[in-house]
Design an enzyme around this catalytic site. Structure first.
Site, mmCIF file in Angstrom:
data_model
loop_
_atom_site.group_PDB
_atom_site.id
_atom_site.type_symbol
_atom_site.label_atom_id
_atom_site.label_comp_id
_atom_site.label_asym_id
_atom_site.label_seq_id
_atom_site.Cartn_x
_atom_site.Cartn_y
_atom_site.Cartn_z
ATOM 1 N N GLY A 147 -100.485 -12.201 48.471
ATOM 2 C CA GLY A 147 -100.420 -13.456 49.732
ATOM 3 C C GLY A 147 -101.720 -13.549 49.849
ATOM 4 N N CYS A 148 -101.872 -13.944 51.211
ATOM 5 C CA CYS A 148 -102.659 -13.998 52.539
ATOM 6 C C CYS A 148 -102.771 -12.983 53.201
ATOM 7 C CB CYS A 148 -102.710 -15.560 53.024
ATOM 8 S SG CYS A 148 -101.167 -15.373 54.310
#
Lengths: 344, 344, 344, 344
Positions: A147-148
């Site tokens: 994920g970011c």
């Protein structure tokens, strides 16, 4: 090499398209979109006109056997059903969604509120944090792309945590994200007039990236690590900054920390460590695959502060996916990814 | 009542002008600006045309004896020289700058890098955090109006700290500010193209609001409190959010915390406490004198998270200054200040 | 091929650096900056760290003989003095400033308020509007690279004007520009809090791009053309849109206009003509060298509306400069310039 | 006086609420919202907490007989069905939507794509452009409140058109609007990441405000007037600027035009005419009911340029509605509306 992109009309999908235009060894063979089936990608995204004119096609598993690798740029809850079908056929996949990141189906169900993929499929996906797991990635067939927020957080915390400098029980992470991280789906929460000239805290203590970060910190540290994690929506399109705080041993200086990180990342061309007193800014990585880090060991308070920035759509999604594809294929990690940040 | 504004062409100065237009008991008698002496205020700020057409005049201490109260809306380093002259004459003053907030000249010199006013003058200024020191303010002649970050931080932390719920040694404050907080002076750091689509960390561990916050926390707690304080520039004009973290006792719930704060601020019309699960946003206080607070007591981690938002130009500067003027004059605290936030 | 960049620390200068990183035939040999002489470029611009670490050097004409081509990315009023020295030495130059665009010294002096270069030097510079003057450019030694507004305007107007469809006496141009067009110098007019949440009209009828546009329109049309030209500052960093209006002959349809433009630009890979009913947006060309055009022939009013967008820093400055360098060297116009727009 | 607001949860609705808080003679009796029936307004809009806590109720025509005036802040297509029911009962109404602005049902159907209200109802609604039709408004029972673009355009054009200075056949209007004008409904077209760092042209020659502007220009001029009208979406929340162009008689100067407008609007406290060379900016009217105008009579081209700015949510909607309510009740036009613009 031929690739397919599933979910190509989201922001991660079109960023994959943008970046793959520059990649010397890869050709986009198929662009798959349920919602726009039959249109051309340049009709949905006029900025792609005269660059790529492929028709969007519906998902057809058989057709995917023609390609060498499939990217999933789909929202949570899609790949958990489809990716196992590709695993059964042995087709290489990189999943940009959260569906295969958590190894525990129960954790997925708790934090995502959805039923998880079967354990045997979850087990096959390698967590694609490129700088940390490059070896495993190089032999992987299936990648759960991070994920970011986790990318920014983990690159910032891991060297300090592994070296034993910080107390794992004291970690506080304050995340700040641009709006593209919420995807392209229209909603009141992403409406321009609601976001502009506004900072909004959201999902404190409830963000689905918490178990992802804790799982990886626990993996590298060898013990369960719990984090305090807050997220804030910032009036900008791209960029994530995570400011992290942890108690440190009193005898370490900022310069020693910087030295430690420079050593740790000496073979990681996308991680840049700032000098003491210089702090990162999201604009300094915009459009690029860099992660920039800054540090302060404050002896007044005994806290280490770490600032980490990435472009959420590049290093936090499509760029890291391509970096992982490079590693899986034995290419240089930087192949097709050496874009200078777009400034200003 | 007649007032003068010194430094009227900065953002706090024109906000004083805007807010005082609504005040039933006050008239602006003199607008003083060294830099634009002789111009009319509406030439410098066309948005004021046909609203207020006063000429900007140079500072003349004798002339100030004509007014009942003087606002200093000057940058740091100005009022420390001028305000003592007014103190010698017994003219009421509210200083929006940082010059009289720190009681220790040494602290001022350390953090501001300037020579402090004399101790005897520093001692006369009451710290104007309206909700906390309303009694002292009501009899004060000279007010050191709080900084923008300190206002958001202190209103968010004080009830929890005083009640003994949190460990004072564990406080981490992550501040996020719009650009108007940096004033109107042109600089590369406030250039549009550098700020837009960007979040930048700055002055970590070195911000001059640290000693101001610590002094007040120490005052209400009765012991020295050290804080970890980071600041970030956000691409918006107005608004401050501070997200605060501290270890709490395991037996307190979010709802109990909320109850505590609602009690504490029951007579404070400008502090609004959000329900559990609802988080504040800076836009929800824009243009108004409110401070909104949200809470999470996370039992996974033992950390209390507090989110506090204000409009930095109103509650963080001109609005609180007027609130203090109201208190000094025995008027209702809300006089002239009941503006509904401008949304969106 | 080796190039030097003079004035490298402005926005056009660093965009040249960004784009030249992708260019297969060019190496940056020298980066010249009066204001930061001695620093490394990555100290002034941390986003360039580990990408390019050259020291900024002072201008030394003799040293420039070592390079094959010199880019001037300087403000108006600099190259008019320096470029003639390079002309005397026969060193190829591309000047991104306005100093050599106007062939009449009097016009330059009227609109720029500065003394012009000598006529004999002005005469040697070819106006580098790549799509229109590609032949002349291919044999040129000195290029006056067009302004940002003129590029958007001229690419939008020339086919209609040359074909005789529109009345040259009726042209109205409404320009809208992001703030990077004003350069990097700090000023009140580019202060974030003044620009954000604001549209401001400026320099109506007085913008220095008026004579540049009129000179080129006159050149292609064969008669003097006068335009009404207004400019507006938009709260964004990059991007220019020009909306243009002119009376047209009643028997032309939107589709015919579109057909005409598609024909005219069939060999111009950077000009994209939108379908009827689809309007360009600046974001659709961001970070790229494209110019997108949209059209409406409105028979209710007899007016043709043309919308033209470019990224002012790319097609309006550094990108077109590289396109011209490509043409001068007999390379494909697109060499090093096929960046997909960065979206969103 | 008691009022009801129908459609209170849109941006015009909550702006009515904000402004009516300041109004000395008016009390909000009922807040009607189909979509949030049963909630409290402060649950939908937390910025209103502790300010107004009314429950949202469903529409009930009988209940509306209790109030003195009803505001419709509904999207197009709602009031055309409901307002006639109130007309039948003689209840005063101000309709902020477009349903009763066009006197010709056919025009409404052409431009809005919806069936119009019956002619007998259309005929009863007075067009509420306060400065121009103040007399008619003062005796009106039903007001069709003008659109946002038409307000900016008509206040800018009418004095020049009526005086015969400009050629009505030559009018070009270039409109630029913030995003709040599109309402609060979530859509891809108002998604933050699509709007931010972008200018987009839309609806050229097809905007439903064209017939509204032409109807009013025709009314004041005495002959049919056709306009060229383009609209552009600007990355800001509030504000409209219209830049207008028309051929003028050669013997008029900018100063004479300014004089004419100052005379024309001498009794209009909300219209401010800028001096020659000073151009309006939307930020200079933000949050206020002002319309600022700037002018250039350019003798090079024979074109008059007029720049007009308003806050679309105030003077372009809720503010003008209150101004009309004031006029209908014989109160001063400025009652409750003298807010100083919020700057910056």
């Amino acid at each position: 090499m031929k690739v397919a992109i599933i979910g190509a009309t989201g922001y991660s999908g079109i960023e994959l398209i943008r970046l793959l235009q520059n990649h010397p060894y890869v050709e986009i063979e198929m662009i798959i979109s349920g919602s726009h089936d039959g249109s051309r990608i340049s009709e949905v995204y006029p900025h792609l006109e005269e660059i790529i004119d492929d028709k969007l096609v519906a998902l057809d598993i058989e057709q995917l056997e023609k390609v060498d690798l499939v990217f999933f740029a789909t929202p949570s809850g899609v790949s958990k059903n489809t990716l196992p079908l590709l695993m059964d056929r042995g087709i290489k996949c990189i999943d940009l969604s959260g569906d295969f990141r958590l190894k525990s189906p129960g954790a997925y169900e708790d934090w995502y509120g959805l039923e998880a993929a079967e354990q045997k499929y979850l087990d096959q996906a390698i967590y694609g944090l490129s700088e940390i797991y490059s070896k495993k990635i190089s032999t992987a067939t299936y990648i759960a792309n991070p994920g970011c927020y986790p990318t920014a957080v983990l690159l910032g915390l891991i060297p300090a945590l592994k070296s034993g400098i910080i107390d794992p029980g004291s970690i506080v992470i304050d995340g700040k994200s641009g709006v593209s991280g919420a995807g392209r789906k229209a909603s009141l929460g992403t409406h321009y007039a609601e976001i502009n000239e506004n900072v909004k805290a959201y999902k404190l203590g409830r963000h689905q990236h918490i178990p992802e970060i804790e799982q990886t910190l626990g993996d590298v540290y060898g013990e369960k690590v719990n984090i305090t994690f807050s997220t804030h929506l910032i009036p900008m399109s791209r960029g994530i900054m995570c400011t992290m705080y942890a108690d440190f041993q009193q005898d370490v200086t900022t310069d020693e920390i910087i030295h430690l990180y420079k050593e740790y990342y000496q073979n990681s061309p996308f991680v840049r460590v700032r000098k003491s007193g210089i702090w990162p800014a999201t604009k300094e990585v915009a459009g690029s695959n860099y992660c920039d880090l800054g540090f302060l060991a404050d002896h007044r308070t005994g806290k280490l502060s770490i600032v980490s920035v990435i472009d959420n759509v590049v290093k936090g999604a499509a760029g890291q996916a391509i970096q992982n594809m490079n590693l899986m294929n034995g290419w240089k990690a930087t192949t097709g990814l050496l874009m200078t940040p777009v400034y200003p």
